[in-house]
Design a protein around this motif. Structure first.
Motif, PDB file in Angstrom:
ATOM      1  N   GLY A 114      -2.554  -8.311  -2.539  1.00 54.85           N
ATOM      2  CA  GLY A 114      -2.294  -6.837  -2.814  1.00 54.85           C
ATOM      3  C   GLY A 114      -2.927  -5.269  -2.336  1.00 54.85           C
ATOM      4  N   ALA A 115      -2.529  -4.186  -3.112  1.00 60.09           N
ATOM      5  CA  ALA A 115      -2.851  -3.130  -2.741  1.00 60.09           C
ATOM      6  C   ALA A 115      -2.880  -2.315  -4.121  1.00 60.09           C
ATOM      7  CB  ALA A 115      -2.163  -2.301  -2.037  1.00 60.09           C
ATOM      8  N   PHE A 116      -4.337  -1.350  -4.369  1.00 55.66           N
ATOM      9  CA  PHE A 116      -3.974  -0.300  -5.168  1.00 55.66           C
ATOM     10  C   PHE A 116      -4.401   1.019  -4.752  1.00 55.66           C
ATOM     11  CE2 PHE A 116      -8.590  -1.595  -5.669  1.00 55.66           C
ATOM     12  CZ  PHE A 116      -9.127  -0.510  -5.918  1.00 55.66           C
ATOM     13  N   THR A 117      -4.041   2.483  -5.800  1.00 56.05           N
ATOM     14  CA  THR A 117      -4.688   3.852  -5.362  1.00 56.05           C
ATOM     15  C   THR A 117      -4.995   4.377  -6.448  1.00 56.05           C
ATOM     16  OG1 THR A 117      -2.877   3.291  -4.175  1.00 56.05           O
ATOM     17  CG2 THR A 117      -3.737   6.240  -4.665  1.00 56.05           C
ATOM     18  N   THR A 118      -5.853   5.209  -6.795  1.00 58.48           N
ATOM     19  CA  THR A 118      -6.507   6.091  -8.011  1.00 58.48           C
ATOM     20  C   THR A 118      -5.045   7.539  -7.712  1.00 58.48           C
ATOM     21  OG1 THR A 118      -8.819   5.108  -7.541  1.00 58.48           O
ATOM     22  CG2 THR A 118      -7.774   7.343  -9.122  1.00 58.48           C
ATOM     23  N   ALA A 119      -4.804   7.245  -8.854  1.00 63.85           N
ATOM     24  CA  ALA A 119      -4.092   8.689  -9.509  1.00 63.85           C
ATOM     25  C   ALA A 119      -4.088  10.105  -9.938  1.00 63.85           C
ATOM     26  CB  ALA A 119      -2.467   7.871 -10.202  1.00 63.85           C
ATOM     27  N   ALA A 120      -4.756   9.868 -10.748  1.00 65.31           N
ATOM     28  CA  ALA A 120      -5.616  10.224 -11.295  1.00 65.31           C
ATOM     29  C   ALA A 120      -7.291  10.208 -11.547  1.00 65.31           C
ATOM     30  CB  ALA A 120      -5.655  10.727 -12.503  1.00 65.31           C
ATOM     31  N   GLY A 121      -8.302  11.033 -11.792  1.00 65.00           N
ATOM     32  CA  GLY A 121      -9.449  10.697 -11.757  1.00 65.00           C
ATOM     33  C   GLY A 121     -10.667  10.097 -10.235  1.00 65.00           C
ATOM     34  N   ALA A 149      -9.212  10.494  -6.611  1.00 66.52           N
ATOM     35  CA  ALA A 149      -7.393  10.953  -6.843  1.00 66.52           C
ATOM     36  C   ALA A 149      -6.697  10.257  -5.157  1.00 66.52           C
ATOM     37  CB  ALA A 149      -7.304  12.096  -7.507  1.00 66.52           C
ATOM     38  N   GLY A 150      -5.770  10.172  -5.182  1.00 66.20           N
ATOM     39  CA  GLY A 150      -4.495   9.440  -3.983  1.00 66.20           C
ATOM     40  C   GLY A 150      -5.468   8.576  -2.332  1.00 66.20           C
ATOM     41  N   GLN A 151      -6.732   7.901  -3.082  1.00 61.86           N
ATOM     42  CA  GLN A 151      -7.420   7.082  -2.175  1.00 61.86           C
ATOM     43  C   GLN A 151      -6.684   5.916  -2.564  1.00 61.86           C
ATOM     44  OE1 GLN A 151     -11.211   8.137  -2.285  1.00 61.86           O
ATOM     45  NE2 GLN A 151     -11.063   9.440  -0.415  1.00 61.86           N
ATOM     46  N   GLY A 152      -6.397   4.893  -1.762  1.00 61.85           N
ATOM     47  CA  GLY A 152      -6.378   3.231  -1.868  1.00 61.85           C
ATOM     48  C   GLY A 152      -6.868   2.793  -0.876  1.00 61.85           C
ATOM     49  N   ARG A 153      -6.329   1.219  -1.479  1.00 62.54           N
ATOM     50  CA  ARG A 153      -7.059   0.563  -0.321  1.00 62.54           C
ATOM     51  C   ARG A 153      -6.313  -0.823  -0.637  1.00 62.54           C
ATOM     52  NH1 ARG A 153      -9.534  -4.116  -0.307  1.00 62.54           N
ATOM     53  NH2 ARG A 153     -11.445  -3.248   0.455  1.00 62.54           N
ATOM     54  N   ALA A 154      -5.633  -1.765   0.742  1.00 63.80           N
ATOM     55  CA  ALA A 154      -4.800  -2.782   0.393  1.00 63.80           C
ATOM     56  C   ALA A 154      -6.076  -3.996   1.026  1.00 63.80           C
ATOM     57  CB  ALA A 154      -3.742  -2.919   1.392  1.00 63.80           C
ATOM     58  N   PHE A 155      -5.315  -5.410   0.188  1.00 62.94           N
ATOM     59  CA  PHE A 155      -7.056  -6.660   0.265  1.00 62.94           C
ATOM     60  C   PHE A 155      -5.572  -7.971   0.459  1.00 62.94           C
ATOM     61  CE2 PHE A 155      -5.836  -5.367  -3.553  1.00 62.94           C
ATOM     62  CZ  PHE A 155      -5.666  -6.455  -4.657  1.00 62.94           C
ATOM     63  N   GLY A 156      -6.110  -9.521   0.945  1.00 69.22           N
ATOM     64  CA  GLY A 156      -5.495  -9.717   1.566  1.00 69.22           C
ATOM     65  C   GLY A 156      -5.803 -11.009   0.109  1.00 69.22           C
ATOM     66  N   GLN A 157      -5.115 -12.564   0.412  1.00 68.10           N
ATOM     67  CA  GLN A 157      -5.712 -12.920  -0.417  1.00 68.10           C
ATOM     68  C   GLN A 157      -6.887 -13.788  -0.587  1.00 68.10           C
ATOM     69  OE1 GLN A 157      -3.517 -16.457   1.355  1.00 68.10           O
ATOM     70  NE2 GLN A 157      -1.982 -16.046   0.741  1.00 68.10           N
ATOM     71  N   LEU A 168       0.866  -1.012  -0.348  1.00 62.87           N
ATOM     72  CA  LEU A 168      -0.217  -0.384   0.048  1.00 62.87           C
ATOM     73  C   LEU A 168       1.123   1.238   0.086  1.00 62.87           C
ATOM     74  CD1 LEU A 168      -3.171   1.366  -0.021  1.00 62.87           C
ATOM     75  CD2 LEU A 168      -2.551   1.026   2.323  1.00 62.87           C
ATOM     76  N   ASP A 169       1.850   1.195   0.892  1.00 67.89           N
ATOM     77  CA  ASP A 169       3.249   2.363   0.975  1.00 67.89           C
ATOM     78  C   ASP A 169       3.230   2.539  -0.388  1.00 67.89           C
ATOM     79  OD1 ASP A 169       2.485   2.907   3.820  1.00 67.89           O
ATOM     80  OD2 ASP A 169       4.079   1.929   4.098  1.00 67.89           O
ATOM     81  N   PHE A 170       4.042   1.417  -0.866  1.00 70.17           N
ATOM     82  CA  PHE A 170       4.151   1.739  -2.221  1.00 70.17           C
ATOM     83  C   PHE A 170       3.610   2.304  -3.276  1.00 70.17           C
ATOM     84  CE2 PHE A 170       4.700  -0.145  -6.909  1.00 70.17           C
ATOM     85  CZ  PHE A 170       5.862  -0.021  -7.003  1.00 70.17           C
ATOM     86  N   VAL A 171       1.896   1.771  -3.535  1.00 69.10           N
ATOM     87  CA  VAL A 171       1.367   2.398  -4.726  1.00 69.10           C
ATOM     88  C   VAL A 171       1.063   3.978  -4.372  1.00 69.10           C
ATOM     89  CG1 VAL A 171       0.295   0.398  -4.881  1.00 69.10           C
ATOM     90  CG2 VAL A 171      -0.929   1.178  -3.830  1.00 69.10           C
ATOM     91  N   ARG A 172       1.264   4.662  -3.030  1.00 70.17           N
ATOM     92  CA  ARG A 172       0.573   5.272  -2.887  1.00 70.17           C
ATOM     93  C   ARG A 172       1.632   6.660  -3.235  1.00 70.17           C
ATOM     94  NH1 ARG A 172      -1.836   4.649   3.435  1.00 70.17           N
ATOM     95  NH2 ARG A 172      -4.178   4.342   2.690  1.00 70.17           N
ATOM     96  N   ARG A 173       2.932   6.323  -2.855  1.00 73.16           N
ATOM     97  CA  ARG A 173       3.371   7.134  -3.413  1.00 73.16           C
ATOM     98  C   ARG A 173       4.039   6.365  -4.700  1.00 73.16           C
ATOM     99  NH1 ARG A 173       7.249   3.877  -0.183  1.00 73.16           N
ATOM    100  NH2 ARG A 173       8.292   2.543  -2.186  1.00 73.16           N
ATOM    101  N   THR A 174       3.965   6.114  -5.840  1.00 74.38           N
ATOM    102  CA  THR A 174       4.306   5.869  -6.524  1.00 74.38           C
ATOM    103  C   THR A 174       3.065   6.442  -7.574  1.00 74.38           C
ATOM    104  OG1 THR A 174       5.584   3.679  -6.745  1.00 74.38           O
ATOM    105  CG2 THR A 174       4.545   4.208  -9.124  1.00 74.38           C
ATOM    106  N   SER A 175       2.643   6.514  -6.905  1.00 77.20           N
ATOM    107  CA  SER A 175       0.292   6.745  -7.612  1.00 77.20           C
ATOM    108  C   SER A 175       0.797   8.602  -7.227  1.00 77.20           C
ATOM    109  CB  SER A 175      -0.266   7.207  -7.040  1.00 77.20           C
ATOM    110  OG  SER A 175      -0.610   7.396  -5.554  1.00 77.20           O
ATOM    111  N   ARG A 176       2.059   9.015  -6.570  1.00 80.51           N
ATOM    112  CA  ARG A 176       2.314  10.205  -6.709  1.00 80.51           C
ATOM    113  C   ARG A 176       3.631  11.211  -7.249  1.00 80.51           C
ATOM    114  NH1 ARG A 176       1.392   9.179  -1.052  1.00 80.51           N
ATOM    115  NH2 ARG A 176       3.735   8.882  -0.258  1.00 80.51           N
ATOM    116  N   ASN A 177       4.295  10.113  -8.226  1.00 79.82           N
ATOM    117  CA  ASN A 177       5.184  10.374  -9.303  1.00 79.82           C
ATOM    118  C   ASN A 177       4.557  11.269 -10.363  1.00 79.82           C
ATOM    119  OD1 ASN A 177       6.996  10.273 -11.414  1.00 79.82           O
ATOM    120  ND2 ASN A 177       8.041   8.469 -10.329  1.00 79.82           N
ATOM    121  N   GLU A 178       4.373  12.041 -11.110  1.00 75.53           N
ATOM    122  CA  GLU A 178       3.554  12.929 -11.651  1.00 75.53           C
ATOM    123  C   GLU A 178       4.540  12.258 -13.818  1.00 75.53           C
ATOM    124  OE1 GLU A 178       3.330  17.027 -11.276  1.00 75.53           O
ATOM    125  OE2 GLU A 178       2.152  16.634  -8.923  1.00 75.53           O
ATOM    126  N   ALA A 179       5.214  11.900 -12.796  1.00 75.88           N
ATOM    127  CA  ALA A 179       6.840  12.303 -14.645  1.00 75.88           C
ATOM    128  C   ALA A 179       6.025  10.798 -15.166  1.00 75.88           C
ATOM    129  CB  ALA A 179       7.314  11.965 -14.390  1.00 75.88           C
TER     130      ALA A 179
END
Length: 196
Positions: A98-105, A138-146, A41-52
């Motif tokens: 897993g985890a995912f975060t919305t980066a835009a929209g 944008a900026g919100q995400g979640r993690a989930f188990g198996q 979750l930390d990774f997807v949040r951090r990566t979603s802030r990488n504008e380039a």
């Protein structure tokens, strides 16, 4: 990801948000620990802030696009573009967390608060109260188990969404389901060759 197509099959020319790798050509290199759900979750949040990186994803009005990323600790990671009105359909990720975060929209997730049998079934009748829905701006995400069963949608009529996803271990399979009312039906099982 079978209903989608990739405009860019790999992250070859895209800067990787993580250079961590689990493989090693030398036995003297330390082993890399499996990432936790919190680290994903930390990774997807951090990566979603990488504008380039987000801006590097080609967007297609006809279908989803994606770039494969280097996730932490040998995880599988993706940057995904969602045209208006697209979605995944109901699916799970087998034994991967897993985890995912919305980066835009914005994305909407419908999920089931139930653990499905891993094998040996084709049709299940769901009980009342298992449905969950959440909006992920944008900026919100979640993690989930198996064995997390969900579908993810871009319900906008005119705005693309972009998201970052990470799974560990790398996805061994994805089961796809159809749903009619309370009846969930297993339709197909995909392996990594189907989406990479």
């Amino acid at each position: 990801m079978s209903s989608a197509h990739s405009a860019v099959p790999t992250a070859g020319s895209v800067p990787s948000p993580s250079s961590t790798s689990t493989s090693s050509s030398s036995s003297s290199s330390p082993a890399v620990a499996a990432p936790t759900i919190t680290e994903l979750l930390d990774f997807v949040r951090r990566t979603s802030r990488n504008e380039a990186l987000i801006a590097s994803l080609p967007l297609d009005p006809e279908g989803r696009t994606w770039i494969r990323l280097d996730g932490p600790g040998g995880s599988e990671a993706w940057l995904i573009g969602w045209p208006p009105g697209t979605g995944t359909g109901w699916h799970d990720h087998a034994d991967s967390i897993g985890a995912f975060t919305t980066a835009a929209g914005a994305l909407k997730e419908h999920s089931l608060a139930v653990r499905l049998p891993t094998d040996g079934w084709k049709t299940l009748e769901l009980t009342d109260g298992v449905d969950r829905s959440r909006e992920l701006a944008a900026g919100q995400g979640r993690a989930f188990g198996q064995n997390h069963v969900h579908e993810v949608l871009n319900e906008s009529e005119d705005v693309h969404a972009v998201s970052v996803h990470a799974y560990y271990p790398p996805l061994p399979r994805i089961r796809r389901f159809s749903r009619t009312g309370a009846v969930l039906r297993l339709e197909q099982t995909e392996s990594p060759e189907d989406w990479q």
